[in-house]
Design a protein around this motif. Structure first.
Motif, PDB file in Angstrom:
ATOM      1  N   THR A  40       0.924  -1.268  -0.142  1.00  0.00           N
ATOM      2  CA  THR A  40      -0.003  -0.119  -0.008  1.00  0.00           C
ATOM      3  C   THR A  40       0.841   1.170   0.092  1.00  0.00           C
ATOM      4  O   THR A  40       2.276   1.027  -0.002  1.00  0.00           O
ATOM      5  N   ASN A  41       0.182   2.391  -0.226  1.00  0.00           N
ATOM      6  CA  ASN A  41       0.821   3.718  -0.021  1.00  0.00           C
ATOM      7  C   ASN A  41       0.274   4.627   0.500  1.00  0.00           C
ATOM      8  O   ASN A  41      -0.822   4.624   1.064  1.00  0.00           O
ATOM      9  N   ALA A  42       0.768   6.004   0.526  1.00  0.00           N
ATOM     10  CA  ALA A  42       0.275   7.067   1.433  1.00  0.00           C
ATOM     11  C   ALA A  42      -1.188   7.197   0.836  1.00  0.00           C
ATOM     12  O   ALA A  42      -2.194   7.685   1.595  1.00  0.00           O
ATOM     13  N   GLU A  43      -1.368   7.242  -0.370  1.00  0.00           N
ATOM     14  CA  GLU A  43      -2.616   7.728  -1.107  1.00  0.00           C
ATOM     15  C   GLU A  43      -3.588   6.584  -0.805  1.00  0.00           C
ATOM     16  O   GLU A  43      -4.848   7.138  -0.610  1.00  0.00           O
ATOM     17  N   VAL A  44      -3.360   5.593  -0.688  1.00  0.00           N
ATOM     18  CA  VAL A  44      -4.165   4.200  -0.277  1.00  0.00           C
ATOM     19  C   VAL A  44      -4.831   4.589   0.955  1.00  0.00           C
ATOM     20  O   VAL A  44      -5.839   4.340   1.283  1.00  0.00           O
ATOM     21  N   HIS A  45      -3.839   4.852   2.091  1.00  0.00           N
ATOM     22  CA  HIS A  45      -4.134   5.038   3.124  1.00  0.00           C
ATOM     23  C   HIS A  45      -5.197   6.270   3.247  1.00  0.00           C
ATOM     24  O   HIS A  45      -5.993   6.401   4.430  1.00  0.00           O
ATOM     25  N   GLU A  46      -5.001   7.481   2.858  1.00  0.00           N
ATOM     26  CA  GLU A  46      -5.722   8.399   2.872  1.00  0.00           C
ATOM     27  C   GLU A  46      -7.136   8.242   2.512  1.00  0.00           C
ATOM     28  O   GLU A  46      -8.045   8.637   3.265  1.00  0.00           O
ATOM     29  N   ILE A  47      -7.432   7.378   1.465  1.00  0.00           N
ATOM     30  CA  ILE A  47      -8.646   7.078   1.186  1.00  0.00           C
ATOM     31  C   ILE A  47      -9.347   5.964   2.111  1.00  0.00           C
ATOM     32  O   ILE A  47     -10.466   6.362   2.375  1.00  0.00           O
ATOM     33  N   LEU A  48      -8.702   5.199   2.797  1.00  0.00           N
ATOM     34  CA  LEU A  48      -9.083   4.239   3.555  1.00  0.00           C
ATOM     35  C   LEU A  48      -9.561   5.048   4.941  1.00  0.00           C
ATOM     36  O   LEU A  48     -10.519   4.872   5.537  1.00  0.00           O
ATOM     37  N   LYS A  49      -8.747   6.030   5.274  1.00  0.00           N
ATOM     38  CA  LYS A  49      -8.798   6.570   6.468  1.00  0.00           C
ATOM     39  C   LYS A  49     -10.391   7.599   6.271  1.00  0.00           C
ATOM     40  O   LYS A  49     -10.936   7.967   7.238  1.00  0.00           O
ATOM     41  N   SER A  50     -10.499   8.112   5.134  1.00  0.00           N
ATOM     42  CA  SER A  50     -11.690   8.934   4.802  1.00  0.00           C
ATOM     43  C   SER A  50     -12.958   8.021   4.981  1.00  0.00           C
ATOM     44  O   SER A  50     -14.130   8.654   5.065  1.00  0.00           O
ATOM     45  N   GLY A  51     -12.892   6.589   4.951  1.00  0.00           N
ATOM     46  CA  GLY A  51     -14.153   5.872   5.253  1.00  0.00           C
ATOM     47  C   GLY A  51     -14.249   5.233   6.407  1.00  0.00           C
ATOM     48  O   GLY A  51     -15.197   4.637   6.627  1.00  0.00           O
ATOM     49  N   GLU A  81      -8.021  -1.566   7.703  1.00  0.00           N
ATOM     50  CA  GLU A  81      -8.509  -0.097   8.602  1.00  0.00           C
ATOM     51  C   GLU A  81      -7.956  -0.288  10.205  1.00  0.00           C
ATOM     52  O   GLU A  81      -7.731   0.830  10.495  1.00  0.00           O
ATOM     53  N   THR A  82      -7.865  -1.588  10.541  1.00  0.00           N
ATOM     54  CA  THR A  82      -7.479  -1.614  11.760  1.00  0.00           C
ATOM     55  C   THR A  82      -5.794  -1.383  11.894  1.00  0.00           C
ATOM     56  O   THR A  82      -5.205  -0.911  12.976  1.00  0.00           O
ATOM     57  N   PRO A  87      -0.141   3.832  13.003  1.00  0.00           N
ATOM     58  CA  PRO A  87      -0.346   5.302  12.274  1.00  0.00           C
ATOM     59  C   PRO A  87       0.925   5.791  11.517  1.00  0.00           C
ATOM     60  O   PRO A  87       0.851   6.493  10.550  1.00  0.00           O
ATOM     61  N   ASP A  88       2.130   5.152  11.905  1.00  0.00           N
ATOM     62  CA  ASP A  88       3.204   5.711  11.424  1.00  0.00           C
ATOM     63  C   ASP A  88       3.608   4.893  10.293  1.00  0.00           C
ATOM     64  O   ASP A  88       4.796   5.265   9.709  1.00  0.00           O
ATOM     65  N   ARG A  89       3.111   3.630   9.826  1.00  0.00           N
ATOM     66  CA  ARG A  89       3.689   2.890   8.947  1.00  0.00           C
ATOM     67  C   ARG A  89       3.154   3.638   7.642  1.00  0.00           C
ATOM     68  O   ARG A  89       2.106   3.890   7.305  1.00  0.00           O
TER      69      ARG A  89
END
Length: 633
Positions: A249-260, A283-284, A290-292
Motif C-alpha cells: 500500500t502507499n500514502a494515497e491508499v491510506h488517505e482514502i481508507l481513512k476517509s471511510g 483499517e485496523t 499510524p506511522d507505517r
C-alpha cells in the motif's frame, strides 16, 4: 419424517467434514447435515491450507486418518515450506489451493465414505430429553423443513452461521457467508439449557478479476521446486503450479481508507463483538500503526481455471467506494475490477470452558462442539477439533452409559490438536483463537515431520486408520531406524573423506569417527554426505516411496536428539500431574487456602487433573501446592 443414526454432524465446513468422516470411518452410522451440498468444506476466506503451526495440525489430521491433507495435495496450486531458515520445530507447510476443486475433492471423499449419509437442510432446533437429577442429553435435531433426525451423539460445527450478520460500511445483511442465509433459532435452542454464548467477528478481503491487474507492477512469489505433500500417503495432485504476487500500500491508499473510517462498522459502534487480533483488517492496521507508510499485500490465485484472485492482507468492512477507490491508488490495480468487496461478519459462539477435553458439553450430555462455534478461527483449527469430536462422538455412541465412555484425548506433548483443545477448555477465549508454534511448550516434539510417528498407531488402534496407512507408517518407521542405525555404526576414516569435508566448508577429521558425528555437523546433511559415502547413498535409496521425506525425518531425529530427549523428560514430569485426578474431590468454594480468583476459576472450569488446573489463568503455583497438600491428606 424421522431418521435415526449413531452420530449426527451439523454443518458441512472443515470441522463438520472431518467429524463426519472420522465418525463414519470408525463404523458409526453417521449423517452430515449441510445447507448446501455444493459448498462442502468451502474455503470462505483465503483458499490456502497450512501455515505456521496450522500446517502441523493438518499433518496431525492426516496421521489420524483425516482427509484435509489428502484433499489439499490433490488440489494444491502452490506449495511452500515456511520457516526453513529456523529449526525444524518451526517448519510449517502451506499450500495454495484451487477453491472449487477443493470442494469437489471433499465431496468425492464423503461420497465414497461408508456409513455416511448427507442430508441437505438447515438445523433449526436441538432436541433434548431429561435425565436423572435434572440433567439433559441431546437426542436429535429438528430442521426448518420439519425433518427430525435422531442420534446417540450430536456434533455441532455451525461455523459463522449462527445468527450471522454481515457488514459493508453501514449496510448490514443477515447471513452466514456472502449470499448464504444465517441460522436464526438454533443458538436459542442450546442456550436455554444453560450453555453460555457470545459474539465474535471475522472478515474477508476483496476478490479481484485478474484480467484487470497490471502484473508488471507486482513482485512475483513462486512456489518451491521440491515436491512437498501434506499427506503421509503417496497421492500427490497434478494441478498446474501458479505463482502468488506481492504489492505494498502507499500514502494515497491510506488517505482514502481513512476517509471511510467514519462509516466503518469497526469504529462507528456498529460492531461490538470480538475480532481476530492476528488477522486485522486493513483499517485496523492503519489505526493501530499510524506511522507505517506501507503495508504488504499478497495477491493469490483462487484456482487454475478462474480469473478470481484473493487480496491477502486487505480484509475490510469499509464502504465499497472506499475499498475500490483505495485499490485504484496502487499502480498494479489502477484499472481494477472486483467481483465483490471485503466484508465483516458477526456470529454466535459458545464458551469452550463449558466443554470437556473430549469436546463434549459439560451441560448437555452427548452434545459435542467443534470449530468456530468454540471460538476458534481457521480451517485447520476447525479440522483438528472436528477430527477429535468425530472420534469421541463415535466412541460415545458405541457405549450404553456415560460411565463406559473412555474418550480419546491428545495431551499437549502429543499434538498441536491437544494444545488447541486444552487451551480452549482450560483458558477459554477472549478473541478468535489462532494456533501458533509459541502456544506449544513442547514444540520440538510436535514437528511437522513426525506427526505420523506420534499419532498413526493410536489411530490404528481406534480403527480410524486403515491397514494401508498403518503399513506405510510401519515401513517408513523401519527405513528411518535403518538410516539411524547405519549412521551410528558406520566408521569413517579421515584419509578417505577429508578432502570432501574441506570442500563442503567443514573441518577435516584428525581421527576416525562414526558417521553420525558428521551428520551432527551444521554444514553437513545426509544429502551431501551421501555424495561422499556411496554406502550411505545405497541406504538412502532403499525406500521405494518418499525417499526425501524419510531421509529428512531420520536426519532431524539424529541432529536434534539431545533437545528431543530433554523435552521428553520435561513432558514426563508434567504427566505426573496429569495423573493426579482432582475433579469431584473438592468443594472449591470452601477452600480458604486458595486465592479468591483461583476459587472462582476452579469452580467455573472444574479441571479434571492437577496439571489442567495449573494451566488455568489466575491459578498460581502456590495454589497448586495447596491442592497437592490437600490431596495428600
Amino acid at each position: 419424517m424421522k431418521f435415526n443414526y449413531d452420530v449426527l454432524v451439523i454443518g458441512g465446513g472443515h470441522a463438520g467434514c472431518e467429524a463426519a468422516s472420522a465418525s463414519a470411518n470408525m463404523g458409526a452410522k453417521t449423517c452430515l447435515i449441510t445447507m448446501d451440498m455444493n459448498k462442502i468444506a468451502q474455503m470462505s476466506c483465503n483458499p490456502a491450507i497450512g501455515g505456521i503451526a496450522k500446517g502441523q495440525i493438518v499433518r496431525e489430521i492426516d496421521a489420524l486418518g483425516g482427509q484435509m491433507g489428502l484433499v489439499t495435495d490433490a488440489t494444491s496450486i502452490q506449495f511452500r515450506m515456511l520457516n526453513v531458515g529456523k529449526g525444524p520445530a518451526m517448519w510449517s507447510p502451506r499450500a495454495q489451493c484451487d477453491r472449487g476443486k477443493f470442494i469437489w475433492e471433499w465431496r468425492k471423499h464423503l461420497d465414497e465414505t461408508e456409513n455416511l449419509d448427507i442430508w441437505q437442510d438447515q438445523a433449526d432446533e436441538l432436541i433434548v430429553e431429561n435425565e436423572n437429577k435434572g440433567s439433559v442429553r441431546a437426542i436429535g435435531v429438528r430442521t426448518i423443513w420439519g425433518t427430525e433426525l435422531y442420534a446417540k451423539s450430536i456434533v455441532i460445527t455451525a461455523g459463522t452461521f449462527l445468527n450471522g450478520l454481515m457488514h459493508i460500511g453501514r449496510k448490514m445483511v443477515a447471513g452466514g457467508r456472502i449470499a448464504e442465509p444465517a441460522v436464526t433459532h438454533f443458538t436459542e435452542s442450546i442456550t436455554r439449557y444453560g450453555i453460555a454464548s457470545a459474539r465474535m467477528k471475522t472478515g474477508t478481503p476483496v476478490r479481484i478479476d485478474k484480467r484487470s491487474v497490471h502484473f508488471e507492477d507486482l513482485e512475483e512469489q513462486p512456489g518451491e521446486d521440491r515436491t512437498y505433500q501434506f499427506s503421509y500417503m503417496n497421492k500427490s495432485g497434478a494441478l498446474k503450479q501458479l505463482p502468488c504476487w506481492t504489492v505494498n500500500t502507499n500514502a494515497e491508499v491510506h488517505e482514502i481508507l481513512k476517509s471511510g473510517l467514519a462509516d466503518s462498522p469497526l469504529y462507528n459502534g456498529q460492531i461490538q463483538s470480538i475480532g481476530p487480533r492476528y488477522c486485522p483488517s486493513i483499517e485496523t492496521k492503519l489505526v493501530t500503526f499510524p506511522d507505517r507508510e506501507k503495508h504488504p499485500l499478497f495477491l493469490e490465485p483462487e484456482g487454475e481455471d478462474t480469473n478470481e484472485m484473493y487480496l491477502n492482507g486487505f480484509s475490510s468492512s469499509l464502504p465499497m467506494d472506499a475499498q475500490i477507490g483505495a485499490l485504484k491508488k496502487m499502480p498494479a490495480f489502477r484499472d481494477v475490477k472486483v467481483y465483490r468487496p471485503g466484508y465483516a461478519i458477526e456470529y454466535d459462539f459458545f464458551d469452550p470452558t463449558q466443554l470437556n477435553h473430549s469436546l463434549e458439553s459439560k451441560i448437555i450430555s452427548n452434545l459435542f462442539m467443534a470449530g468456530q462455534v468454540n471460538g476458534t478461527t481457521g480451517y485447520e483449527e476447525a479440522g483438528g477439533q472436528g477430527t477429535l469430536a468425530g472420534i469421541n462422538a463415535a466412541l460415545k455412541a458405541g457405549v450404553e452409559s456415560d460411565s463406559q465412555f473412555n474418550p480419546f484425548i491428545l495431551h499437549r506433548d502429543e499434538a498441536y490438536i491437544g494444545v488447541l483443545i486444552d487451551d480452549l477448555v482450560t483458558k477459554g477465549v477472549d478473541e478468535p483463537y489462532r494456533m501458533f508454534t509459541s502456544r506449544a511448550e513442547y514444540r520440538i516434539l510436535l514437528r511437522q515431520d513426525d506427526a505420523d510417528a506420534r499419532l498413526t498407531e493410536k489411530a490404528y488402534e481406534l480403527g480410524l486408520v486403515k491397514r494401508d496407512r498403518y503399513e506405510w507408517w510401519m515401513e517408513k518407521k523401519q527405513y528411518i531406524e535403518e538410516i539411524e542405525t547405519f549412521c551410528q555404526n558406520f566408521a569413517i576414516k579421515p584419509r578417505l573423506i577429508n578432502s570432501a569435508l574441506e570442500a563442503a566448508g567443514t573441518t577435516p577429521l584428525q581421527f576416525g569417527c562414526k558417521l553420525i558425528d558428521l551428520v551432527n555437523r551444521p554444514q553437513l546433511n545426509l544429502s551431501n554426505l551421501s555424495e561422499m559415502i556411496p554406502q550411505l547413498k545405497e541406504v538412502l535409496n532403499r525406500p521405494t516411496n518418499r525417499k526425501e521425506e524419510i531421509a529428512e525425518a531420520a536426519e532431524i531425529r539424529m541432529k536434534y536428539k539431545g533437545y528431543i530427549e530433554r523435552e521428553k523428560i520435561v513432558a514426563e514430569k508434567m504427566h505426573r500431574l496429569e495423573n493426579i485426578k482432582i475433579k469431584g474431590h473438592f468443594n472449591y468454594k470452601e477452600l480458604q487456602g486458595l486465592s479468591t480468583e483461583c476459587r472462582q476459576k476452579l469452580m467455573k472450569i472444574q479441571p479434571e487433573t492437577l496439571a489442567q488446573a495449573s494451566r488455568i489463568p489466575g491459578v498460581s503455583p502456590s495454589d497448586i501446592n495447596v491442592l497437592l497438600v490437600l490431596m495428600g491428606r
